[in-house]
Design an enzyme around this catalytic site. Structure first.
Site, PDB file in Angstrom:
ATOM      1  N   ASP A 261       0.885  -1.156   0.000  1.00 40.98           N
ATOM      2  CA  ASP A 261       0.000   0.000   0.000  1.00 40.98           C
ATOM      3  C   ASP A 261       0.932   1.218   0.000  1.00 40.98           C
ATOM      4  O   ASP A 261       2.116   1.113   0.325  1.00 40.98           O
ATOM      5  CB  ASP A 261      -0.924  -0.018   1.231  1.00 40.98           C
TER       6      ASP A 261
HETATM    7  C1  GLC Z   1      -4.331   4.464  -0.266  1.00 38.68           C
HETATM    8  C2  GLC Z   1      -5.198   3.243  -0.070  1.00 38.68           C
HETATM    9  C3  GLC Z   1      -5.127   2.253  -1.184  1.00 38.68           C
HETATM   10  C4  GLC Z   1      -4.948   3.018  -2.482  1.00 38.68           C
HETATM   11  C5  GLC Z   1      -3.560   3.623  -2.442  1.00 38.68           C
HETATM   12  C6  GLC Z   1      -3.290   4.496  -3.676  1.00 38.68           C
HETATM   13  O1  GLC Z   1      -3.753   4.853   0.926  1.00 38.68           O
HETATM   14  O2  GLC Z   1      -5.057   2.548   1.165  1.00 38.68           O
HETATM   15  O3  GLC Z   1      -6.349   1.504  -1.193  1.00 38.68           O
HETATM   16  O4  GLC Z   1      -5.069   2.155  -3.596  1.00 38.68           O
HETATM   17  O5  GLC Z   1      -3.327   4.381  -1.277  1.00 38.68           O
HETATM   18  O6  GLC Z   1      -4.133   5.596  -3.684  1.00 38.68           O
END
Ligand code: GLC
Length: 728
Positions: A261
């Protein structure tokens, strides 16, 4: 002649190899292309593909003609373009999309075909925008109704979530667009999401929280998975060796690429040895002193390369990661079969509307108030901010820039405006910005909006209230959980007062979570819509007007009161945790497993949903195949006056064992086609041995206790319509 030709070909191949061109035929099998590219890459080129080179891309291998991987959010549609290096929007003018319904809405359809249609349609939009990896879907489990991101997930039951996510992934990846299933694993709350450590029993981990991910790996072959921010066994899930190398890549033999993430990576050595393949979104500028922070400063950047060059990390470790990333590239970016796709096509709007219509759940319908008979009312009043407000903006990374978003108000005016006057009162305000603190609205404003609505209610024959939650912080929004189980912005008082003025009132709510409804007995109709996306108003109006018969069924339990949820009795350590330690003390008894096993009456049980018609169930029959699969067959007849679809659910009671188990668990379901009045359809609901297995905590493996299993055929978790016993 022949000899010359062969010689010339060999010469050409040698020449290309010397120049480093990828000479393999793009249609060669992926594994051959992976091996070929790996054999040509330098150590630095290998390290570079393991981390971001911008906000949403990871590097390719330009020298070999392998392009970068383009990723983008989110589960409900392709996000508008952001700037290369920041979270700012890029203000493109050609990136408006179809906003599809939320995944909780898709789960509520209990329709596997619609899940496939959804995945096919949304991945065409990603492809058209040149994206290779869509950052979704999500199958975290809805154990608390306060989870701010529940709207992005598929309910409280792992079987339903798994069954609905598999077709979505299969059809998306058939277009050459990878899904990135998230958030792996146990990201079931937003409070302290970056650091909370989840303590959960082994069997709950396996049977509830890992199960949908396992199904996506084993039955859909998902090409990438996103590690979650939180910790398990006190180790970050984005580089948790036991989770990623032990379970995911070891036991499940998964061949995809594990993506962190954004900013979920915290250590080079752990990233190197803990199963992470692509590091995204790391923001630790403070690590580099006195110069600009670059993508080579990522944990899997120079620091990792140094370890490899010094022999502290064996080349095999590097090659194993790179092979997974190359495999993802050859399946998507470098896949000659990847579709061009399309954006905002009528087919996509049709799919959006179909999912919305079948996901809407009819919860209450007294005095036949629904479907609305337009000839009965001359003055219809629509009340509520969600009748006009966009519900696709906000909410965090899943937010979208829709090309169009039909509002409930305009669709209701369209549907009923020819026979009645349809007027509007906002009724309440949730604040100006998308990220206002809840209830930060001036009481004077609320009072004046309420007074106006009550005044207009006195001159109406029917009220359609449109409220619920929205994408503000502390509502349905990433990085924050809800403040409480009640609807916000004074809605409960407003609904109760409107119902006093006009008894003909239908309440329509939007939102990703259950909520308390103290006014329930005072209203005639109640419909819950989750989030419907671009065709929000159209889908709602077609259900309220009877053009479509509602067939949605709840993927979560609506409790009468917050305290009835199973974890609440254990206090703060069960949610949201104490000192960033949360304990899933309810174990397997999540959602209906608790309510049905402990006799707690739900306001509306899991699997519940009314229809405009009625169905009769035949006596169920059962067949058992030698490989342990069981098929339950049951005839469903439409005994009412309108065409409709029924969702048949099969809950299984396992033989009494020494470990305390839920009385029954969802292990199968089917949905009829649209049955005309008087028509019947026999559903054959297949359950496989893997779904009937239990996790044994002493032998640490799946087992299927021998004995008599009862297969209950039901219309929701509380109402069984028949049962059959099978000895397994
Ligand atoms: C965010 C989310 C994830 C998302 C990523 C990119 O913090 O937790 O679901 O795809 O970052 O935006």
């Amino acid at each position: 002649m022949k000899k010359n030709f062969i010689f010339a070909t060999l010469l050409a191949m040698v020449a290309m190899t010397a120049r480093g061109q990828v000479y393999l035929d793009p249609k060669a099998p992926v594994e051959e292309r992976v091996k070929d590219a790996l054999g040509r890459m330098t150590v630095h080129e290998k390290v570079r593909v393991l981390h971001a080179q911008s906000k949403f891309t990871s590097a390719g291998v330009p020298r070999l003609g392998i392009r970068q991987l383009n990723m983008d959010d989110g589960p409900h549609g392709v996000r508008e373009e952001l700037e290369w290096d920041s979270w700012n929007v890029a203000h493109w003018t050609n990136d408006s999309c179809v906003a599809f319904p939320s995944l909780t809405c898709l789960a509520s359809t209990w329709n596997r075909d619609l899940a496939a249609l959804y995945g096919h349609s949304v991945s065409e939009e990603f492809a058209y925008r040149g994206k290779d990896v869509m950052l979704g879907p999500g199958v975290n489990i809805q154990r608390t109704p306060l989870n701010g991101r529940a709207f992005e997930y598929m309910g409280e039951d792992p079987y339903l979530a798994g069954e609905m996510v598999v077709p979505y992934i299969r059809s998306a990846q058939a277009n050459g667009v990878a899904c990135c299933l998230k958030h792996f694993v146990l990201n079931d709350q937003e409070t302290d999401r970056y650091s909370v450590n989840v303590n959960v029993s082994e069997r709950a981990m396996r049977e509830i929280y890992l199960r949908p991910f396992q199904k996506a790996v084993e039955q859909a072959g998902v090409w990438s998975i996103m590690g979650s921010y939180n910790r398990w066994q006190n180790v970050q899930c984005c580089h948790n060796e036991a989770l990623l190398k032990g379970i995911l890549k070891g036991e499940w033999r998964w061949d995809g690429a594990l993506v962190s993430d954004w900013d979920g990576t915290h250590d080079t050595w752990q990233a190197a040895t803990g199963g992470l393949d692509i590091e995204m979104g790391t923001e630790n500028q403070n690590r580099v002193k006195g110069r600009e922070y670059t993508y080579d400063d990522y944990y899997l950047g120079n620091a990792f390369e140094q370890l490899v060059v010094e022999g502290k990390v064996p080349m095999e470790v590097l090659d194993e990661k790179v092979s997974r990333v190359l495999r993802l590239m050859f399946r998507t970016a470098m896949n000659p079969e990847k579709v061009v796709g399309s954006m905002c096509s009528e087919a996509h709007y049709e799919a959006c509307r179909q999912v919305g219509e079948e996901g809407i759940v009819l919860l209450r319908n007294e005095k036949g108030v629904l479907p609305i008979d337009a000839t009965r009312y001359r003055r219809i009043l629509v009340v509520g901010e969600n009748a006009t407000r966009s519900l696709t903006r906000g909410g965090g990374s899943s937010e979208l820039k829709p090309q169009r978003e039909t509002s409930p108000l305009e669709a209701l005016q369209e549907a009923f405006g020819s026979t009645a006057t349809v007027s509007y009162a906002q009724g309440y305000s949730s604040g100006k910005a998308l990220y206002d603190k809840v209830d930060a609205v001036a009481p004077t404003l609320q009072d004046s909006l309420k007074a106006e609505a009550l005044q207009m209610a006195r001159e109406s024959d029917l009220i359609i209230y449109v409220g619920g939650m929205n994408k503000n912080r502390r509502q349905d929004c990433e990085d924050s959980d809800r403040e409480g189980y009640d609807l916000s912005f004074g809605q409960n008082e407003l609904i109760a007062e409107l119902a006093k003025v006009q008894k003909n009132i239908v309440v329509v709510t939007f939102g990703g979570n259950p909520y308390a409804m103290p006014w329930l007995q005072q209203v005639q109709g109640l419909v819950h819509c989750w989030y419907l996306g671009s065709e929000s108003g159209t889908a709602l109006a077609r259900v309220l007007s009877g053009k479509v018969c509602p067939s949605g069924r709840l993927p979560v339990t609506f409790a009468r009161k917050y305290e009835d949820y199973p974890y609440v009795q254990f206090g703060a350590e069960a949610y949201p945790g104490v000192d960033r330690q949360v304990h899933y003390k309810e174990d397997l008894f999540v959602g209906y497993r608790h309510f049905t096993s402990r006799g707690v009456k739900a306001q509306f049980p899991f699997g519940f949903g009314l229809s405009y018609t009625t169905f009769a169930y035949g006596k169920p029959a059962v067949e058992q195949s030698e490989d342990g699969n069981v098929v339950v067959s049951v005839a469903i007849s439409n005994t009412g006056k309108r065409a409709g679809k029924e969702v048949v659910q099969v809950y299984v009671s396992a033989p009494k064992g020494e470990t305390h188990r839920p009385v029954r668990e969802l292990k199968g379901f089917g949905k009829t086609r649209l049955l005309q009045p008087g028509e019947s359809e026999t559903l054959h609901i297949r359950m496989n041995a893997a779904d009937l297995a239990q996790w044994d905590e002493t032998s640490h493996r799946w087992v299927q206790p021998h004995g008599t299993y009862t297969f209950h055929v039901g219309t929701n978790a509380d109402e069984m319509r028949g049962k059959v016993n099978v000895v397994l």
